[in-house]
Design an enzyme around this catalytic site. Structure first.
Site, PDB file in Angstrom:
ATOM      1  N   ASN A 177       0.949  -1.151   0.000  1.00 32.61           N
ATOM      2  CA  ASN A 177       0.024   0.080   0.032  1.00 32.61           C
ATOM      3  C   ASN A 177       0.967   1.245   0.023  1.00 32.61           C
ATOM      4  OD1 ASN A 177      -2.354   1.659   0.070  1.00 32.61           O
ATOM      5  ND2 ASN A 177      -2.088   1.757   2.634  1.00 32.61           N
ATOM      6  N   SER A 189       4.968   6.502   2.459  1.00 35.19           N
ATOM      7  CA  SER A 189       5.520   5.318   2.678  1.00 35.19           C
ATOM      8  C   SER A 189       4.901   4.338   1.905  1.00 35.19           C
ATOM      9  CB  SER A 189       5.116   5.066   4.042  1.00 35.19           C
ATOM     10  OG  SER A 189       5.321   6.181   4.992  1.00 35.19           O
ATOM     11  N   HIS A 204       0.708   5.470   1.303  1.00 37.28           N
ATOM     12  CA  HIS A 204       0.168   6.302   2.133  1.00 37.28           C
ATOM     13  C   HIS A 204       0.889   7.501   1.967  1.00 37.28           C
ATOM     14  CE1 HIS A 204      -2.344   7.572   5.293  1.00 37.28           C
ATOM     15  NE2 HIS A 204      -1.206   8.215   5.893  1.00 37.28           N
ATOM     16  N   ASP A 219      -3.152   1.250   7.680  1.00 38.51           N
ATOM     17  CA  ASP A 219      -1.909   1.858   7.438  1.00 38.51           C
ATOM     18  C   ASP A 219      -0.578   1.278   8.344  1.00 38.51           C
ATOM     19  OD1 ASP A 219      -2.776   3.028   4.998  1.00 38.51           O
ATOM     20  OD2 ASP A 219      -3.563   4.660   6.495  1.00 38.51           O
TER      21      ASP A 219
HETATM   22  C1  GRF Z   1      -2.459   8.711  -3.004  1.00 36.54           C
HETATM   23  O1  GRF Z   1      -2.201   9.853  -2.221  1.00 36.54           O
HETATM   24  C2  GRF Z   1      -2.124   7.546  -2.071  1.00 36.54           C
HETATM   25  O2  GRF Z   1      -0.790   7.883  -1.129  1.00 36.54           O
HETATM   26  C3  GRF Z   1      -3.341   7.613  -1.144  1.00 36.54           C
HETATM   27  O3  GRF Z   1      -4.212   7.631  -1.868  1.00 36.54           O
HETATM   28  C4  GRF Z   1      -4.069   8.510  -3.003  1.00 36.54           C
HETATM   29  C5  GRF Z   1      -4.412   7.842  -4.305  1.00 36.54           C
HETATM   30  O4  GRF Z   1      -4.129   8.612  -5.495  1.00 36.54           O
HETATM   31  N1  GRF Z   1      -3.508   5.985  -0.552  1.00 36.54           N
HETATM   32  P1  GRF Z   1      -4.024   8.094  -6.912  1.00 36.54           P
HETATM   33  O5  GRF Z   1      -5.441   7.491  -6.952  1.00 36.54           O
HETATM   34  O6  GRF Z   1      -2.973   7.060  -7.124  1.00 36.54           O
HETATM   35  O7  GRF Z   1      -3.737   9.108  -7.862  1.00 36.54           O
END
Ligand code: GRF
Length: 223
Positions: free
Chosen positions: A112, A141, A114, A150
């Site tokens: 994932n 991260s 974050h 997370d």
């Molecule tokens: C990103 O900021 C990611 O870190 C978080 O959700 C957002 C997704 O953006 N988990 P995208 O759909 O990849 O543009």
């Protein structure tokens, strides 16, 4: 062990899909030994699905409303991942917490991303909360997913400065730029078989080139 074939990625999305795009671009440019074989969304009109289709990547929409039990929804997702023989599941803006059933099916094979320096600011609106808290540095991260929000073992982090005139949008954009760099990087470390999870810590083995060079007496410095 270095795999002789490309690692098959199943990407879970709910929204805009810019991280998905970064992974697709890295794959198509040959920067990672991995290919996206299926993109699965829990939102019918997620723009991420459009991005996948543009690259002729198979997509699936799994409608959460059709399932009363989370496990049944997840079973439907797992059935698709299994059909595509996915090696690594990448959550990229997927707005759901996976249950122990899903996590155990793909333990240490779910990543994932974050937009904060975990364990600070897990969950929603991480950039806004970091800004409001007054931190001088935030970041992003990539981690293996576990049962929490997370909370899983961290693979790569990047520190990103917060400036006095930042808004949520400017900070998010600065962080996003690095997200797009570290997600493919983490996938490549996985593809090279260099990641090892020991408890909460993820260790990264040296690359074959680094090991070869060391035998010949080369050392790595940071000039
Ligand atoms: C990103 O900021 C990611 O870190 C978080 O959700 C957002 C997704 O953006 N988990 P995208 O759909 O990849 O543009």
């Amino acid at each position: 062990m270095y795999p002789s074939r490309k690692v098959k990625l199943g990407v879970l999305v709910s929204g805009r899909g810019s991280n998905l795009q970064a992974i697709i671009d890295a794959s198509e440019a040959g920067r990672i030994d991995a290919e996206v074989v299926i993109v699965i969304s829990d939102v019918a009109d997620a723009y991420a699905l459009e991005r996948a289709r543009k690259h002729k990547i198979d997509t699936a929409f799994v409608d959460p409303e059709l399932y009363t039990m989370q496990k049944d929804f997840e079973k439907a997702v797992i059935d698709i991942l299994e059909k595509y023989e996915v090696d690594l599941v990448c959550m990229a803006g997927f707005m759901r917490i996976l249950s122990p059933y899903f996590i155990n099916t793909y333990r240490n094979r779910i990543m994932n991303i974050h937009p904060a320096l975990l364990p600070s600011f897990p969950g929603l609106h991480a950039q806004k909360r970091a800004l409001n808290h007054g931190v001088k540095f935030s970041g992003c991260s990539v981690h293996f997913a576990d049962e929490g929000t997370d909370t899983g073992p961290i693979i790569i982090q990047v520190v990103v400065p917060v400036f006095d005139d930042d808004t949520e949008e400017t900070l998010a954009a600065r962080i996003l730029n690095y997200e797009h760099q570290i997600y493919p990087r983490a996938i490549q470390l996985f593809a090279e078989g260099r990641l090892e999870v020991r408890g909460r810590r993820v260790f990264c083995k040296k690359s074959e080139k680094e090991r070869r060079d060391e035998k010949e007496g080369w050392v790595y410095i940071n000039p």
